[in-house]
Design a protein around this motif. Structure first.
Motif, PDB file in Angstrom:
ATOM      1  N   GLU A   1       0.824  -1.198   0.000  1.00 39.62           N
ATOM      2  CA  GLU A   1       0.000   0.000   0.000  1.00 39.62           C
ATOM      3  C   GLU A   1       0.871   1.266   0.000  1.00 39.62           C
ATOM      4  O   GLU A   1       2.054   1.222   0.316  1.00 39.62           O
ATOM      5  CB  GLU A   1      -0.944   0.018   1.204  1.00 39.62           C
ATOM      6  N   PHE A   2       0.263   2.379  -0.370  1.00 36.08           N
ATOM      7  CA  PHE A   2       0.922   3.670  -0.275  1.00 36.08           C
ATOM      8  C   PHE A   2       1.038   4.042   1.195  1.00 36.08           C
ATOM      9  O   PHE A   2       0.114   3.826   1.974  1.00 36.08           O
ATOM     10  CB  PHE A   2       0.110   4.748  -1.012  1.00 36.08           C
ATOM     11  N   ARG A   3       2.190   4.596   1.573  1.00 34.65           N
ATOM     12  CA  ARG A   3       2.425   4.979   2.964  1.00 34.65           C
ATOM     13  C   ARG A   3       3.093   6.343   3.011  1.00 34.65           C
ATOM     14  O   ARG A   3       3.872   6.697   2.138  1.00 34.65           O
ATOM     15  CB  ARG A   3       3.316   3.925   3.632  1.00 34.65           C
ATOM     16  N   SER A   4       2.812   7.077   4.060  1.00 40.04           N
ATOM     17  CA  SER A   4       3.402   8.410   4.227  1.00 40.04           C
ATOM     18  C   SER A   4       4.863   8.287   4.653  1.00 40.04           C
ATOM     19  O   SER A   4       5.306   7.242   5.141  1.00 40.04           O
ATOM     20  CB  SER A   4       2.629   9.199   5.278  1.00 40.04           C
ATOM     21  N   ALA A   5       5.591   9.380   4.510  1.00 40.17           N
ATOM     22  CA  ALA A   5       6.981   9.410   4.963  1.00 40.17           C
ATOM     23  C   ALA A   5       7.051   9.149   6.469  1.00 40.17           C
ATOM     24  O   ALA A   5       7.961   8.470   6.940  1.00 40.17           O
ATOM     25  CB  ALA A   5       7.617  10.748   4.619  1.00 40.17           C
ATOM     26  N   GLN A   6       6.067   9.651   7.217  1.00 37.77           N
ATOM     27  CA  GLN A   6       6.051   9.427   8.660  1.00 37.77           C
ATOM     28  C   GLN A   6       5.852   7.947   8.984  1.00 37.77           C
ATOM     29  O   GLN A   6       6.474   7.420   9.910  1.00 37.77           O
ATOM     30  CB  GLN A   6       4.938  10.256   9.332  1.00 37.77           C
ATOM     31  N   GLU A   7       4.983   7.264   8.230  1.00 36.02           N
ATOM     32  CA  GLU A   7       4.777   5.827   8.450  1.00 36.02           C
ATOM     33  C   GLU A   7       6.040   5.035   8.114  1.00 36.02           C
ATOM     34  O   GLU A   7       6.406   4.099   8.838  1.00 36.02           O
ATOM     35  CB  GLU A   7       3.609   5.332   7.606  1.00 36.02           C
ATOM     36  N   ILE A   8       6.707   5.415   7.042  1.00 32.14           N
ATOM     37  CA  ILE A   8       7.955   4.747   6.658  1.00 32.14           C
ATOM     38  C   ILE A   8       9.013   4.998   7.725  1.00 32.14           C
ATOM     39  O   ILE A   8       9.720   4.077   8.151  1.00 32.14           O
ATOM     40  CB  ILE A   8       8.408   5.221   5.260  1.00 32.14           C
ATOM     41  N   HIS A   9       9.109   6.229   8.194  1.00 34.33           N
ATOM     42  CA  HIS A   9      10.059   6.589   9.246  1.00 34.33           C
ATOM     43  C   HIS A   9       9.811   5.766  10.514  1.00 34.33           C
ATOM     44  O   HIS A   9      10.739   5.210  11.108  1.00 34.33           O
ATOM     45  CB  HIS A   9       9.946   8.093   9.528  1.00 34.33           C
ATOM     46  N   ALA A  10       8.544   5.658  10.910  1.00 31.43           N
ATOM     47  CA  ALA A  10       8.200   4.879  12.113  1.00 31.43           C
ATOM     48  C   ALA A  10       8.546   3.406  11.927  1.00 31.43           C
ATOM     49  O   ALA A  10       9.053   2.753  12.851  1.00 31.43           O
ATOM     50  CB  ALA A  10       6.715   5.041  12.433  1.00 31.43           C
TER      51      ALA A  10
ATOM     52  N   GLY B   1      -6.632  11.323   0.545  1.00 24.44           N
ATOM     53  CA  GLY B   1      -7.842  12.111   0.679  1.00 24.44           C
ATOM     54  C   GLY B   1      -7.684  13.326   1.566  1.00 24.44           C
ATOM     55  O   GLY B   1      -8.349  14.335   1.366  1.00 24.44           O
ATOM     56  N   ASP B   2      -6.762  13.266   2.535  1.00 21.99           N
ATOM     57  CA  ASP B   2      -6.537  14.419   3.411  1.00 21.99           C
ATOM     58  C   ASP B   2      -5.361  15.276   2.961  1.00 21.99           C
ATOM     59  O   ASP B   2      -4.892  16.141   3.694  1.00 21.99           O
ATOM     60  CB  ASP B   2      -6.369  13.979   4.867  1.00 21.99           C
ATOM     61  N   GLY B   3      -4.873  15.029   1.726  1.00 19.54           N
ATOM     62  CA  GLY B   3      -3.827  15.868   1.155  1.00 19.54           C
ATOM     63  C   GLY B   3      -2.401  15.467   1.470  1.00 19.54           C
ATOM     64  O   GLY B   3      -1.457  16.110   1.029  1.00 19.54           O
TER      65      GLY B   3
ATOM     66  N   CYS C   1      -7.837   1.591  -1.840  1.00 16.24           N
ATOM     67  CA  CYS C   1      -8.877   1.457  -0.818  1.00 16.24           C
ATOM     68  C   CYS C   1      -8.690   2.567   0.215  1.00 16.24           C
ATOM     69  O   CYS C   1      -7.608   2.696   0.795  1.00 16.24           O
ATOM     70  CB  CYS C   1      -8.813   0.096  -0.136  1.00 16.24           C
ATOM     71  N   ARG C   2      -9.712   3.354   0.411  1.00 14.20           N
ATOM     72  CA  ARG C   2      -9.590   4.472   1.353  1.00 14.20           C
ATOM     73  C   ARG C   2      -9.614   4.006   2.805  1.00 14.20           C
ATOM     74  O   ARG C   2      -9.292   4.768   3.704  1.00 14.20           O
ATOM     75  CB  ARG C   2     -10.642   5.539   1.090  1.00 14.20           C
ATOM     76  N   ASP C   3      -9.963   2.744   3.059  1.00 13.39           N
ATOM     77  CA  ASP C   3      -9.974   2.232   4.433  1.00 13.39           C
ATOM     78  C   ASP C   3      -8.646   1.593   4.817  1.00 13.39           C
ATOM     79  O   ASP C   3      -8.038   1.981   5.805  1.00 13.39           O
ATOM     80  CB  ASP C   3     -11.107   1.220   4.617  1.00 13.39           C
ATOM     81  N   CYS C   4      -8.193   0.615   4.038  1.00 10.16           N
ATOM     82  CA  CYS C   4      -6.986  -0.132   4.419  1.00 10.16           C
ATOM     83  C   CYS C   4      -5.745   0.263   3.627  1.00 10.16           C
ATOM     84  O   CYS C   4      -4.644  -0.144   3.973  1.00 10.16           O
ATOM     85  CB  CYS C   4      -7.234  -1.632   4.282  1.00 10.16           C
ATOM     86  N   GLY C   5      -5.909   1.018   2.549  1.00 11.08           N
ATOM     87  CA  GLY C   5      -4.764   1.438   1.752  1.00 11.08           C
ATOM     88  C   GLY C   5      -4.344   0.456   0.681  1.00 11.08           C
ATOM     89  O   GLY C   5      -3.398   0.709  -0.060  1.00 11.08           O
TER      90      GLY C   5
END
Length: 133
Positions: A25-34, A67-69, A86-90
């Motif tokens: 799934e697509f992940r934010s930089a913060q999620e990758i960092h964590a 969806g939240d930019g 998927c907007r729920d699970c990614g």
């Protein structure tokens, strides 16, 4: 300044690439960092952002706006494609869209535009998430 295609593989970049390979799934930089920190990799958030941006410029990573930019990243296949997310699970599915390509070319030509590029992400709910709700 070094050409981005000749960047040497640093320890940080190697860790980020390995982390991207673990998820679909697509992940934010913060999620990758964590995720990196949970595995014991001590990489700063700014380094994660810089590395991901370089990988986007090298066409090694796709990016989209959620969806939240928020910008999200994913290791994708090569070649032009679009995403169903998927907007729920990614969960993300790569899709090809010949009708989209024809439409984009037609609209561009009708308005006198050339050298047009586009991205397309479709957001919905995947079957497993739809069954839960």
């Amino acid at each position: 300044m070094n050409d981005i295609r000749t960047r040497r593989p640093t320890k940080q970049r190697t860790a980020i690439e390995a982390d991207l390979e673990r998820y679909e799934e697509f992940r934010s930089a913060q999620e990758i960092h964590a995720s990196l920190h949970a595995r014991g990799d001590k990489i700063g958030l700014a380094t994660v952002y810089r590395t991901l941006q370089a990988m986007v410029e090298e066409d090694l990573v796709d990016t989209l706006r959620t969806g939240d930019g928020e910008q999200a990243f994913r290791r994708c296949s090569t070649g032009h494609h679009h995403h169903l997310v998927c907007r729920d699970c990614g969960r993300t599915v790569e899709i090809e869209g010949p009708a989209v390509e024809r439409w984009a070319a037609s609209v561009s030509a009708a308005h006198g535009f050339t050298d047009v590029a586009h991205t397309l992400e479709l957001f919905g709910r995947c079957a497993p998430c739809g069954a839960e709700g």
